[in-house]
Design a protein around this motif. Sequence first.
Motif, PDB file in Angstrom:
ATOM      1  N   THR A  92       0.807  -1.226   0.000  1.00  0.00           N
ATOM      2  CA  THR A  92       0.000   0.000   0.000  1.00  0.00           C
ATOM      3  C   THR A  92       0.834   1.268   0.000  1.00  0.00           C
ATOM      4  O   THR A  92       0.343   2.331  -0.375  1.00  0.00           O
ATOM      5  N   ASP A 156      -7.528   5.396  -7.209  1.00  0.00           N
ATOM      6  CA  ASP A 156      -7.310   5.297  -5.759  1.00  0.00           C
ATOM      7  C   ASP A 156      -8.399   4.459  -5.097  1.00  0.00           C
ATOM      8  O   ASP A 156      -8.119   3.665  -4.190  1.00  0.00           O
ATOM      9  N   ALA A 160      -7.801   0.941  -3.129  1.00  0.00           N
ATOM     10  CA  ALA A 160      -8.222   0.765  -1.733  1.00  0.00           C
ATOM     11  C   ALA A 160      -9.155  -0.435  -1.592  1.00  0.00           C
ATOM     12  O   ALA A 160      -9.106  -1.156  -0.588  1.00  0.00           O
ATOM     13  N   GLY A 449     -16.039   2.638   1.033  1.00  0.00           N
ATOM     14  CA  GLY A 449     -14.944   3.391   0.436  1.00  0.00           C
ATOM     15  C   GLY A 449     -15.301   4.840   0.158  1.00  0.00           C
ATOM     16  O   GLY A 449     -16.453   5.269   0.311  1.00  0.00           O
TER      17      GLY A 449
END
Length: 504
Positions: A92, A156, A160, A449
């Motif tokens: 990450t 992004d 994630a 998210g």
Amino acid sequence: GDGTDSLIIDGGASVYTTLSDQDGRLDVSVGSGTLGLTNTGDLKLTSLSLGAESKLILSVDPDAGTATRLMVDTASIASGANLGLVLNNLLTDTATYEVIRAGTLTVGTISQDLLGDAPYLYLAEAYAADSSVYVDVRRRSAAEAGMTVSQSAAYDAVFAALSADDDIATAFLNQTSKDGFYNLYNQMLPSQGAGLFSALQAVNQQVSAATAIRPDRGERYGPDSVWVQQINTLVRRESSDTLGSDTQALGFVAGYEAMGDAGGALGVTLSMVNIEEHDTVAKVGERTSASLVQGGLYWRRSVGGWRFNLGGGGGYGWIAGDRSFISEDVDGDSVADVIRTNTAHWTGATGHAFAGVAYEQPLGRFYARPEMRLDYVYFSEGERVESGGGDGFDLTVAARAFSNLSGDAGLVVGANLGQEVWWRPEVRVGYRQTLAGDIGDTVASFRGGTPFTLTSVDDRQGAVTLGFALRAGSSMSYVALEGGAEASRKQTRYNLRFSGRAMF
């Protein structure tokens, strides 16, 4: 075991293993061959020799923060030697790993070629400093990956979401090529609905065109007639700033109209249509389908060679979506090793309006008819909430709206043939231009998210249109076969329809 040991790899041999030595008295030499180590910790060696045709592949465990590290008394790395990297799980953050530490290090130019075979999601670079060899690893940026505006907007959020599904993350880590990466990445993105809306436009343009047609050759009027027209449309959108799609519409529109002696007519329409959209990256069984019911009113008037028509209406739709994620194994033999599917149900509302004018000029048996038409279409969708695919794949797509005002101008050339039973072949050449409207942005989020926005593209391009019609009838009825195509830079439409009318 104890004692001085040696591992020699040459002659094109490949060895992938967890390597251990009890007392660290091990000499490793790789000539023309490959040594892949699954160790994610320290390994003590007496010496390490990597030839110019050697490949050394090391393993990284980002969750544990560990990687293969060879603790060597003496290391020699020839120019051209390749270092490679395997990630056991998702990385990450940017990281630097010390992979070789030597008491004495002799190193040439380390080839980066094999590091290019690391997961495409990442960029890795090997270099020597002091008496150690390091590998820097970081996530590839959207620009470095060559993403479009829509793809980069979701980057992004997709990254994630991988942390929420280990199997999907592993599927991404197994992709070392750009094509393999995008085959998976595009499956994670929501449809922006442009293909479905474009098909709805085509449906309503066919309805408005149908209301402009007189039920005879102009020699008599009414009093009343009923008509029905089949709708069959295919819309193909190319991938550019957004994903391409193939969309089909199939349905019927029926009408009832009362005609007056002065050349006017009032009518009502009822249409039922099913629209099914498939993204170009869609897997088996993946689609968005809408079942729509629309009603409308229209008016038509003929004055000499002039024809006028206008009308409008609205409707309601039931929409269902099935989305899939299917990865193939790294050898590319089409064996699915990760499968996720989800479903969603939501609703929508439509509105449309149109106005047209034409003038038909007889030329003996033949005629020419220049015509113009304005069409407005509006479509709003409710919120789409997916379920069944898990936290790392299911999306919630916010409500969105689409609108389009287009102008169409064309020239029809045809012939009047027959008397009691007549028929009229026609060909049409025209041009359609979007004048106003908006394709709504797509705001979506993975479960839990951060929302991301796929910005709509200003798609106000023009399109050349070609059409044909073959109508035949008597004093009390007619049937017709009509079709056409429309081509613009990013999109092509095809339609074919049958219609019939009975007067009484």
